[in-house]
Design a protein around this motif. Sequence first.
Motif, PDB file in Angstrom:
ATOM      1  N   SER A   1       0.833  -1.207   0.000  1.00 51.17           N
ATOM      2  CA  SER A   1       0.000   0.000   0.000  1.00 51.17           C
ATOM      3  C   SER A   1       0.865   1.253   0.000  1.00 51.17           C
ATOM      4  O   SER A   1       0.640   2.183  -0.781  1.00 51.17           O
ATOM      5  CB  SER A   1      -0.928  -0.002   1.219  1.00 51.17           C
ATOM      6  N   GLY A   2       1.873   1.274   0.894  1.00 43.78           N
ATOM      7  CA  GLY A   2       2.761   2.433   0.961  1.00 43.78           C
ATOM      8  C   GLY A   2       3.520   2.647  -0.331  1.00 43.78           C
ATOM      9  O   GLY A   2       3.649   3.779  -0.823  1.00 43.78           O
ATOM     10  N   LEU A   3       4.029   1.543  -0.904  1.00 47.95           N
ATOM     11  CA  LEU A   3       4.798   1.638  -2.145  1.00 47.95           C
ATOM     12  C   LEU A   3       3.916   2.117  -3.298  1.00 47.95           C
ATOM     13  O   LEU A   3       4.343   2.959  -4.106  1.00 47.95           O
ATOM     14  CB  LEU A   3       5.410   0.284  -2.484  1.00 47.95           C
ATOM     15  N   THR A   4       2.695   1.611  -3.376  1.00 46.93           N
ATOM     16  CA  THR A   4       1.772   2.036  -4.434  1.00 46.93           C
ATOM     17  C   THR A   4       1.482   3.530  -4.337  1.00 46.93           C
ATOM     18  O   THR A   4       1.460   4.241  -5.346  1.00 46.93           O
ATOM     19  CB  THR A   4       0.439   1.251  -4.342  1.00 46.93           C
ATOM     20  N   ILE A   5       1.278   4.006  -3.120  1.00 48.45           N
ATOM     21  CA  ILE A   5       1.027   5.440  -2.917  1.00 48.45           C
ATOM     22  C   ILE A   5       2.260   6.261  -3.289  1.00 48.45           C
ATOM     23  O   ILE A   5       2.154   7.329  -3.901  1.00 48.45           O
ATOM     24  CB  ILE A   5       0.594   5.694  -1.457  1.00 48.45           C
ATOM     25  N   GLY A   6       3.455   5.749  -2.948  1.00 48.73           N
ATOM     26  CA  GLY A   6       4.687   6.436  -3.332  1.00 48.73           C
ATOM     27  C   GLY A   6       4.815   6.550  -4.838  1.00 48.73           C
ATOM     28  O   GLY A   6       5.149   7.613  -5.379  1.00 48.73           O
ATOM     29  N   VAL A   7       4.529   5.446  -5.542  1.00 51.11           N
ATOM     30  CA  VAL A   7       4.592   5.446  -7.010  1.00 51.11           C
ATOM     31  C   VAL A   7       3.578   6.435  -7.578  1.00 51.11           C
ATOM     32  O   VAL A   7       3.883   7.195  -8.515  1.00 51.11           O
ATOM     33  CB  VAL A   7       4.324   4.026  -7.556  1.00 51.11           C
ATOM     34  N   ALA A   8       2.374   6.448  -7.016  1.00 52.79           N
ATOM     35  CA  ALA A   8       1.330   7.356  -7.498  1.00 52.79           C
ATOM     36  C   ALA A   8       1.747   8.810  -7.324  1.00 52.79           C
ATOM     37  O   ALA A   8       1.555   9.634  -8.230  1.00 52.79           O
ATOM     38  CB  ALA A   8       0.028   7.085  -6.753  1.00 52.79           C
ATOM     39  N   PHE A   9       2.340   9.131  -6.166  1.00 54.72           N
ATOM     40  CA  PHE A   9       2.749  10.516  -5.936  1.00 54.72           C
ATOM     41  C   PHE A   9       3.925  10.910  -6.827  1.00 54.72           C
ATOM     42  O   PHE A   9       4.038  12.072  -7.230  1.00 54.72           O
ATOM     43  CB  PHE A   9       3.073  10.762  -4.464  1.00 54.72           C
ATOM     44  N   VAL A  10       4.807   9.967  -7.137  1.00 55.87           N
ATOM     45  CA  VAL A  10       5.860  10.266  -8.117  1.00 55.87           C
ATOM     46  C   VAL A  10       5.216  10.679  -9.431  1.00 55.87           C
ATOM     47  O   VAL A  10       5.597  11.690 -10.051  1.00 55.87           O
ATOM     48  CB  VAL A  10       6.784   9.043  -8.326  1.00 55.87           C
ATOM     49  N   GLY A  11       4.200   9.900  -9.857  1.00 58.21           N
ATOM     50  CA  GLY A  11       3.503  10.221 -11.098  1.00 58.21           C
ATOM     51  C   GLY A  11       2.774  11.547 -11.020  1.00 58.21           C
ATOM     52  O   GLY A  11       2.834  12.360 -11.951  1.00 58.21           O
ATOM     53  N   ILE A  12       2.090  11.788  -9.897  1.00 61.33           N
ATOM     54  CA  ILE A  12       1.346  13.041  -9.728  1.00 61.33           C
ATOM     55  C   ILE A  12       2.275  14.242  -9.811  1.00 61.33           C
ATOM     56  O   ILE A  12       1.998  15.226 -10.517  1.00 61.33           O
ATOM     57  CB  ILE A  12       0.580  13.038  -8.388  1.00 61.33           C
ATOM     58  N   PHE A  13       3.407  14.167  -9.107  1.00 65.93           N
ATOM     59  CA  PHE A  13       4.308  15.325  -9.096  1.00 65.93           C
ATOM     60  C   PHE A  13       5.061  15.482 -10.407  1.00 65.93           C
ATOM     61  O   PHE A  13       5.464  16.593 -10.763  1.00 65.93           O
ATOM     62  CB  PHE A  13       5.259  15.240  -7.905  1.00 65.93           C
ATOM     63  N   LEU A  14       5.244  14.394 -11.149  1.00 62.41           N
ATOM     64  CA  LEU A  14       5.799  14.530 -12.498  1.00 62.41           C
ATOM     65  C   LEU A  14       4.830  15.308 -13.386  1.00 62.41           C
ATOM     66  O   LEU A  14       5.243  16.161 -14.179  1.00 62.41           O
ATOM     67  CB  LEU A  14       6.083  13.150 -13.107  1.00 62.41           C
ATOM     68  N   VAL A  15       3.545  15.007 -13.246  1.00 64.15           N
ATOM     69  CA  VAL A  15       2.542  15.731 -14.019  1.00 64.15           C
ATOM     70  C   VAL A  15       2.464  17.188 -13.560  1.00 64.15           C
ATOM     71  O   VAL A  15       2.339  18.107 -14.381  1.00 64.15           O
ATOM     72  CB  VAL A  15       1.165  15.051 -13.901  1.00 64.15           C
ATOM     73  N   VAL A  16       2.540  17.422 -12.237  1.00 64.51           N
ATOM     74  CA  VAL A  16       2.545  18.794 -11.719  1.00 64.51           C
ATOM     75  C   VAL A  16       3.766  19.553 -12.243  1.00 64.51           C
ATOM     76  O   VAL A  16       3.673  20.735 -12.604  1.00 64.51           O
ATOM     77  CB  VAL A  16       2.522  18.795 -10.172  1.00 64.51           C
ATOM     78  N   ASP A  17       4.916  18.888 -12.281  1.00 63.01           N
ATOM     79  CA  ASP A  17       6.122  19.525 -12.835  1.00 63.01           C
ATOM     80  C   ASP A  17       5.924  19.885 -14.303  1.00 63.01           C
ATOM     81  O   ASP A  17       6.376  20.943 -14.764  1.00 63.01           O
ATOM     82  CB  ASP A  17       7.334  18.594 -12.696  1.00 63.01           C
ATOM     83  N   LEU A  18       5.250  19.011 -15.038  1.00 60.82           N
ATOM     84  CA  LEU A  18       4.952  19.299 -16.441  1.00 60.82           C
ATOM     85  C   LEU A  18       4.088  20.554 -16.546  1.00 60.82           C
ATOM     86  O   LEU A  18       4.313  21.412 -17.409  1.00 60.82           O
ATOM     87  CB  LEU A  18       4.230  18.098 -17.063  1.00 60.82           C
TER      88      LEU A  18
END
Length: 419
Positions: free
Chosen positions: A41-58
């Motif tokens: 669960s923790g790892l999945t959330i970490g992966v999701a936030f990596v993706g979210i912040f990559l999109v925010v950076d875009l």
Amino acid sequence: MQAFVHFVRGFLDLGATVILPAAIFILGLFFGQKPGKAFRSGLTIGVAFVGIFLVVDLLTQNLGPAAQSMVDRLGIKLNVIDVGWPATSSIAWASMVAAFIIPLGLFVNVIMLITKTTKTMNVDIWNYWHYTFMAAVVYTVSGSVVQGLMAAVLFQIVCLKVADWTAPMVRDFYEMPGISVATGSTISYAPGIWLVKWIQNIPGLKNLHADPDRIQKHFGIFGDSMVVGLILGAVIGALAGYSIGEIIKIGISMAAVMILMPRMVKILMEGLMPVSESARQWLTKRFGEREIYIGLDAAVLLGHPSVIATALILTPITVFIAVILPGNAVLPFGDLATIPFITAFIVGAARGNLIHSVIVGTVMIALSLYMATDIAPVFTEMATAANVNMPENSSMVSSIDQGGNLVNWLIWKWFALFH
């Protein structure tokens, strides 16, 4: 004490992609999950936030330069520069009160949960920097650590209560049961919910609807969220005076934001739901049918296409109203990419109606510009003390995120009355 401050800042510099997974893993174990399930669960959330912040950076990398180009084309001369939330958080953690905020914040949250004065278990420790900034502002005007910490606690209490209040909307509109948002910048715009309700009762205006589903129904492919992102991005590029190639590039980038953000949020919910269910079962077993929300970063609300669409429309509007507002001295820049965060509650209250969201968002951002202008002298004093490099051609700095934060401004004004 200084060493502890450096440790705290080093920990927070790891960001939400590390802190939140760790917090979710610990919560999962606490609520009786098996280590493997809690870890996943923790790892999945970490992966999701990596993706979210990559999109925010875009989003940030495209909106920032476009906004600067719009400013240059308009020849705007405003002497207070919006330095954005990254610089603002650095200013906050440079304060001597910073070391106390995390333990104090955790203590306050636990006490409020025990006394049933909040339903939100806020695991978004990364965003405690908003409380830190509040403490630093009051410490700057009062010279009192105690008063600074009192201000931070008041700010946190407001955040938690607003998170409780808006959780049903997060559940119903954003389809995130058991989740609340206590992010300091987002809760500042919660009064916009009342403005939305007021607009929805105005004859004529209340009948104007334009949400992604309705647009797609009437305009076919041109109402598709990806195409809407392309069009809005292209409009921003045109207003910035970009070449045809650059206009197409920013349009495609915004189309990518519109399509990728919901998918990242879907992954995040996949990791969060097992922990949320375990928490519900644990609490029901010990305290009966008691509702508890898990407090997360406002980034989880960016998955709805109406949020990004509203933000893209408000970006040029924010630049234009900064020019025409009498008495405003803030040049919007660094926090333009945070507009999706600060308008998420407004969009939810409007049920995704872009017309109502943009109207209320414009009013609230106008108020933020005035507040950011008012607090600029104190903000600049804090930035100077933190050795933040001042932008060229500016005499002062501020930010829409925290400088224009309604709760921060009201608490600062209250304490300033006594000094």
